[in-house]
Design an enzyme around this catalytic site. Structure first.
Site, PDB file in Angstrom:
ATOM      1  N   ARG A 221      34.370  50.737 -39.645  1.00 18.99           N
ATOM      2  CA  ARG A 221      33.245  51.985 -40.295  1.00 18.99           C
ATOM      3  C   ARG A 221      33.002  52.414 -41.507  1.00 18.99           C
ATOM      4  O   ARG A 221      33.711  51.884 -42.572  1.00 18.99           O
ATOM      5  CB  ARG A 221      34.458  53.258 -39.647  1.00 18.99           C
ATOM      6  N   HIS A 269      24.562  47.718 -37.866  1.00 13.51           N
ATOM      7  CA  HIS A 269      25.154  48.558 -36.795  1.00 13.51           C
ATOM      8  C   HIS A 269      25.624  47.488 -35.710  1.00 13.51           C
ATOM      9  O   HIS A 269      25.419  47.931 -34.194  1.00 13.51           O
ATOM     10  CB  HIS A 269      26.087  49.850 -36.988  1.00 13.51           C
TER      11      HIS A 269
HETATM   12  P1  NAP Z   1      42.768  48.493 -32.423  1.00 10.83           P
HETATM   13  O1  NAP Z   1      42.662  47.872 -31.506  1.00 10.83           O
HETATM   14  O2  NAP Z   1      43.016  50.114 -32.364  1.00 10.83           O
HETATM   15  O3  NAP Z   1      42.968  48.198 -33.635  1.00 10.83           O
HETATM   16  C1  NAP Z   1      42.991  48.677 -34.404  1.00 10.83           C
HETATM   17  C2  NAP Z   1      43.879  47.691 -35.748  1.00 10.83           C
HETATM   18  O4  NAP Z   1      44.177  48.262 -36.688  1.00 10.83           O
HETATM   19  C3  NAP Z   1      45.419  47.790 -35.219  1.00 10.83           C
HETATM   20  O5  NAP Z   1      46.322  46.844 -35.235  1.00 10.83           O
HETATM   21  C4  NAP Z   1      45.982  48.539 -36.595  1.00 10.83           C
HETATM   22  O6  NAP Z   1      47.218  48.392 -36.724  1.00 10.83           O
HETATM   23  C5  NAP Z   1      45.954  49.137 -37.547  1.00 10.83           C
HETATM   24  N1  NAP Z   1      45.744  49.710 -38.071  1.00 10.83           N
HETATM   25  C6  NAP Z   1      45.491  50.914 -37.735  1.00 10.83           C
HETATM   26  N2  NAP Z   1      45.426  52.359 -38.929  1.00 10.83           N
HETATM   27  C7  NAP Z   1      45.821  52.053 -39.992  1.00 10.83           C
HETATM   28  C8  NAP Z   1      46.513  52.058 -41.209  1.00 10.83           C
HETATM   29  N3  NAP Z   1      46.500  53.171 -41.724  1.00 10.83           N
HETATM   30  N4  NAP Z   1      46.794  51.001 -42.370  1.00 10.83           N
HETATM   31  C9  NAP Z   1      47.135  49.675 -41.369  1.00 10.83           C
HETATM   32  N5  NAP Z   1      46.176  49.340 -40.409  1.00 10.83           N
HETATM   33  C10 NAP Z   1      45.839  50.172 -39.649  1.00 10.83           C
HETATM   34  O7  NAP Z   1      40.982  48.421 -31.990  1.00 10.83           O
HETATM   35  P2  NAP Z   1      39.552  47.587 -32.166  1.00 10.83           P
HETATM   36  O8  NAP Z   1      39.585  47.449 -31.037  1.00 10.83           O
HETATM   37  O9  NAP Z   1      40.542  45.555 -32.788  1.00 10.83           O
HETATM   38  O10 NAP Z   1      38.641  48.187 -32.997  1.00 10.83           O
HETATM   39  C11 NAP Z   1      38.660  48.310 -34.985  1.00 10.83           C
HETATM   40  C12 NAP Z   1      37.771  48.700 -35.093  1.00 10.83           C
HETATM   41  O11 NAP Z   1      36.702  48.209 -34.976  1.00 10.83           O
HETATM   42  C13 NAP Z   1      36.964  50.095 -34.725  1.00 10.83           C
HETATM   43  O12 NAP Z   1      38.173  51.454 -34.250  1.00 10.83           O
HETATM   44  C14 NAP Z   1      35.850  50.010 -34.715  1.00 10.83           C
HETATM   45  O13 NAP Z   1      35.679  51.685 -35.370  1.00 10.83           O
HETATM   46  C15 NAP Z   1      35.361  48.896 -34.782  1.00 10.83           C
HETATM   47  N6  NAP Z   1      34.359  48.211 -34.243  1.00 10.83           N
HETATM   48  C16 NAP Z   1      33.579  48.081 -34.890  1.00 10.83           C
HETATM   49  C17 NAP Z   1      32.440  47.864 -33.980  1.00 10.83           C
HETATM   50  C18 NAP Z   1      30.929  47.297 -34.794  1.00 10.83           C
HETATM   51  O14 NAP Z   1      29.986  46.819 -34.311  1.00 10.83           O
HETATM   52  N7  NAP Z   1      30.812  47.373 -35.947  1.00 10.83           N
HETATM   53  C19 NAP Z   1      32.343  47.167 -33.363  1.00 10.83           C
HETATM   54  C20 NAP Z   1      33.736  47.193 -32.247  1.00 10.83           C
HETATM   55  C21 NAP Z   1      34.410  48.102 -33.015  1.00 10.83           C
HETATM   56  P3  NAP Z   1      48.905  48.580 -35.962  1.00 10.83           P
HETATM   57  O15 NAP Z   1      48.823  47.558 -34.632  1.00 10.83           O
HETATM   58  O16 NAP Z   1      50.307  48.521 -35.815  1.00 10.83           O
HETATM   59  O17 NAP Z   1      48.963  49.778 -34.579  1.00 10.83           O
HETATM   60  C1  GLV Z   2      30.919  49.960 -32.008  1.00 17.20           C
HETATM   61  O1  GLV Z   2      30.647  50.384 -33.141  1.00 17.20           O
HETATM   62  C2  GLV Z   2      32.253  50.498 -31.594  1.00 17.20           C
HETATM   63  O2  GLV Z   2      33.149  51.270 -31.955  1.00 17.20           O
HETATM   64  O3  GLV Z   2      32.437  50.499 -30.101  1.00 17.20           O
END
Ligand code: NAP
Ligand code: GLV
Length: 306
Positions: A221, A269
């Protein structure tokens, strides 16, 4: 009982049809054309406006149409019901494809050859040395990214909120270990959720802990990165380049300096867009679980913010 699709500024008829195929007999309506708000017990949401859910007095659950839920949780009027998010191998595959493309772009110096082309410079260069990759966030996408690049032969390290163990990956956790996580990384990929703790996390102080000449890739983000600090680090050459898929304001305003910066590659994005065909399967499953009184899959911890 009915489902409301509350996803502004998008054509939703196809999503409605695909979901209808999974849930024949269930009324599915597109907000704001909701004929019986009191019948809505399940809503699929994405960047919903404040108050848009307030009339659904019998709402039992919310399903995000994406992986990140910051734009949903930021709604001060959000009803207090469970929220699930999309966790989809298809979305992960898109993200890995994008990241692999970005890695090759920099490794093969396409960024520099693009600039050379503008001034008709013929200057061969050997590939950039990208040996160590650091992934910030070791959740669904971050863990998949470290495993993917590890099997391609890169050295991986990762950083998360709580300690992790991933074979062959140097894992760091918490604020005190951030500097170690990024210290030797040639490329840093941000896959953190946007929360109160991660907003502006990549500020002047943390960017100063990156390896000189590192490349930042932000696919999480925009608000996790301090825009001005990033520009300073790129201008001074302390960071070589940044590839940004996400921005504080989207679409990126025309006057924003990121558009014209020679060290920034940007995309609108698109790194991992929810695939409606696969998403409807888990949305339908969660709807059925709610009807059966079961907890939804891929629940968000609303206190934590992800
Ligand atoms: P997720 O499974 O919720 O994983 C989040 C990770 O971030 C976890 O390992 C968590 O640690 C870590 N984290 C959270 N807060 C933290 C902090 N303060 N300090 C250090 N580490 C922290 O999320 P995900 O599914 O992998 O997705 C991640 C992000 O990618 C989403 O939230 C979204 O914003 C973004 N995204 C973008 C797109 C795009 O098209 N650009 C698409 C999909 C997702 P713990 O494991 O220890 O809790
Ligand atoms: C896209 O940015 C998502 O969070 O799925």
């Amino acid at each position: 009982m009915s489902i409301a699709l509350v996803i502004p500024d998008r054509k939703l008829e196809q999503l409605q049809q695909k979901l209808q195929q999974q849930l024949p007999g269930v009324a599915i309506e597109i907000w704001p054309e909701i004929h019986q708000p009191e019948a809505v017990d399940f809503a699929v949401v994405w960047r919903q406006p404040e108050q848009s859910l307030s009339g659904f007095h019998n709402l039992k659950a919310l399903q995000s149409f994406g992986a990140g839920v910051d734009s949903i949780l930021s709604d001060a009027t959000l009803p207090d019901v469970p929220l699930a998010r999309i966790v989809d191998p298809d979305l992960t595959k898109s993200m890995l494809n994008y990241l692999h493309g970005v890695l090759l772009h920099y490794q093969l110096r396409f960024d520099q050859f693009e600039l050379q082309q503008q001034t008709q410079q013929w200057k061969a260069r050997s590939p950039r040395k990208i040996q160590q990759i650091c992934v910030l966030g070791l959740g669904e996408l971050g863990k998949a990214a470290v495993l993917y690049f590890q099997q391609l032969g890169y050295q991986l390290c990762g950083w998360s909120a709580t300690a992790k163990q991933i074979a062959g990956v140097a894992c760091y956790a918490g604020d005190t270990e951030f500097a170690q996580a990024v210290a030797d990384a040639d490329l840093v990929i941000c896959l953190l959720p946007l929360t109160a703790q991660t907003e502006n996390l990549l500020n002047d102080q943390r960017l100063s802990q990156f390896k000189p000449g590192a490349i930042l890739v932000n696919v999480a983000r925009g608000a996790i990165v301090d825009d001005l600090a990033l520009l300073q680090y790129l201008d001074s050459g302390q960071l070589s380049a940044a590839c940004l898929d996400v921005f504080r304001t989207e679409p990126l305003p025309a006057e924003h300096p990121f558009w014209r910066h020679k060290a920034i590659k940007l995309t609108p994005h698109i790194s991992a867009v929810t695939n409606a065909d696969t998403a409807v399967l888990q949305i339908a499953e969660n709807y059925q679980r709610v009807q059966a009184g079961l907890p939804m899959l891929n629940l968000v911890d609303k206190q934590r913010g992800y």
